[in-house]
Design a protein around this motif. Structure first.
Motif, PDB file in Angstrom:
ATOM      1  N   HIS A  10      -6.687   3.471   6.179  1.00 36.75           N
ATOM      2  CA  HIS A  10      -5.889   2.824   5.133  1.00 36.75           C
ATOM      3  C   HIS A  10      -6.807   2.561   3.952  1.00 36.75           C
ATOM      4  N   GLY A  12      -5.856   1.424   0.737  1.00 33.44           N
ATOM      5  CA  GLY A  12      -5.322   0.537  -0.297  1.00 33.44           C
ATOM      6  C   GLY A  12      -3.976   1.066  -0.754  1.00 33.44           C
ATOM      7  N   ALA A  14      -5.011  -2.294  -3.397  1.00 32.75           N
ATOM      8  CA  ALA A  14      -4.981  -3.743  -3.390  1.00 32.75           C
ATOM      9  C   ALA A  14      -3.666  -4.231  -3.991  1.00 32.75           C
ATOM     10  N   THR A  18      -1.877  -6.022   1.538  1.00 35.76           N
ATOM     11  CA  THR A  18      -2.946  -5.573   2.432  1.00 35.76           C
ATOM     12  C   THR A  18      -3.504  -6.702   3.303  1.00 35.76           C
ATOM     13  N   SER A  74      -9.373   0.045   7.748  1.00 34.22           N
ATOM     14  CA  SER A  74      -8.625  -0.436   6.582  1.00 34.22           C
ATOM     15  C   SER A  74      -9.585  -1.115   5.626  1.00 34.22           C
ATOM     16  N   GLU A  76      -9.213  -1.707   1.308  1.00 32.48           N
ATOM     17  CA  GLU A  76      -8.471  -1.353   0.096  1.00 32.48           C
ATOM     18  C   GLU A  76      -9.370  -1.031  -1.090  1.00 32.48           C
ATOM     19  N   THR A 106      -0.828   2.117   0.625  1.00 32.27           N
ATOM     20  CA  THR A 106       0.195   1.099   0.406  1.00 32.27           C
ATOM     21  C   THR A 106       0.433   0.944  -1.091  1.00 32.27           C
TER      22      THR A 106
END
Length: 216
Positions: A10, A12, A14, A18, A74, A76, A106
């Motif tokens: 993952h 990001g 931001a 997150t 993960s 971001e 995301t």
């Protein structure tokens, strides 16, 4: 069920839920699906690499990643929200993780996203008027940042496009999954990525429903 991917990353962006995902969703999904999630030593080395972009630091991250049969990372900071550096960041991540990695991105409504960036910048002490933060490409190019600095004190608003960001990654990685903030918490997309059955998806959803929303 399909064979799950060995490595999910993952990147990001931001300001897209997150923190809640990292605290209340990703660890539980990783545990249920049998993935190592953000191993401490690897996470520390990755954070160092994202500052230096040194090939030696990249090599160390890759070495640590190879020790995990299934890995879920993960962070971001991997995908910049600066349009001028979308491709540069993607190239670095391709070298770091390899084409066969599943990339999670995301996103959220673009106007809400930009408003959140501005609010975060203001809270951090950059008290600029909106018209001085959101710059045209021409005005942005006229600002001369220090050598090697990814200028994040301003935002080149007319160069920003989520579709372009996603396409940049889809031309480099075999599988790119987009999770909009507005729909990500039903967890169905993540359940497909990690090959979770419905009972396990519901268990994560129940846990999430009771969790506090962070960094709102």
């Amino acid at each position: 069920m399909s064979q799950p991917t060995r490595q999910v990353v993952h990147i990001g962006l931001a300001k897209t839920g997150t923190t809640t995902l990292q605290k209340h969703v990703f660890p539980m999904i990783a545990q249920l699906a049998g993935y190592a999630y953000n191993p401490p030593q690897l996470s520390e080395q990755l954070s160092k690499f994202l500052i230096t972009y040194d090939p030696e630091d990249r090599h160390k991250v890759a070495q640590l990643a190879a020790t995990h049969p299934r890995l879920f990372v993960s962070n971001e900071s991997q995908a910049t929200w600066l349009p001028q550096h979308f491709e540069k960041a993607a190239e670095e991540l391709l070298l770091l993780w390899g084409r066969h990695t599943t990339i999670l991105i995301t996103v959220r409504d673009p106007l809400d996203f930009q408003a959140s960036l501005y609010a975060g910048s203001f809270r951090a002490g950059a008290h600029l008027r909106p018209q001085d933060f959101f710059l045209s490409a021409e005005r942005y190019a006229s600002v001369r940042p220090p050598e090697g600095h990814w200028l994040d004190d301003f935002f080149a608003v007319d160069a920003f496009d989520f579709r372009r960001l996603v396409e940049i990654y889809r031309t480099r990685f075999d599988r790119v999954v987009v999770l909009p903030l507005e729909t990500q918490f039903d967890l169905r997309t993540l359940a497909r990525v990690f090959d979770l059955d419905e009972d396990r998806r519901r268990a994560v959803a129940t846990h999430l429903a009771a969790a506090p929303r962070l960094n709102s």
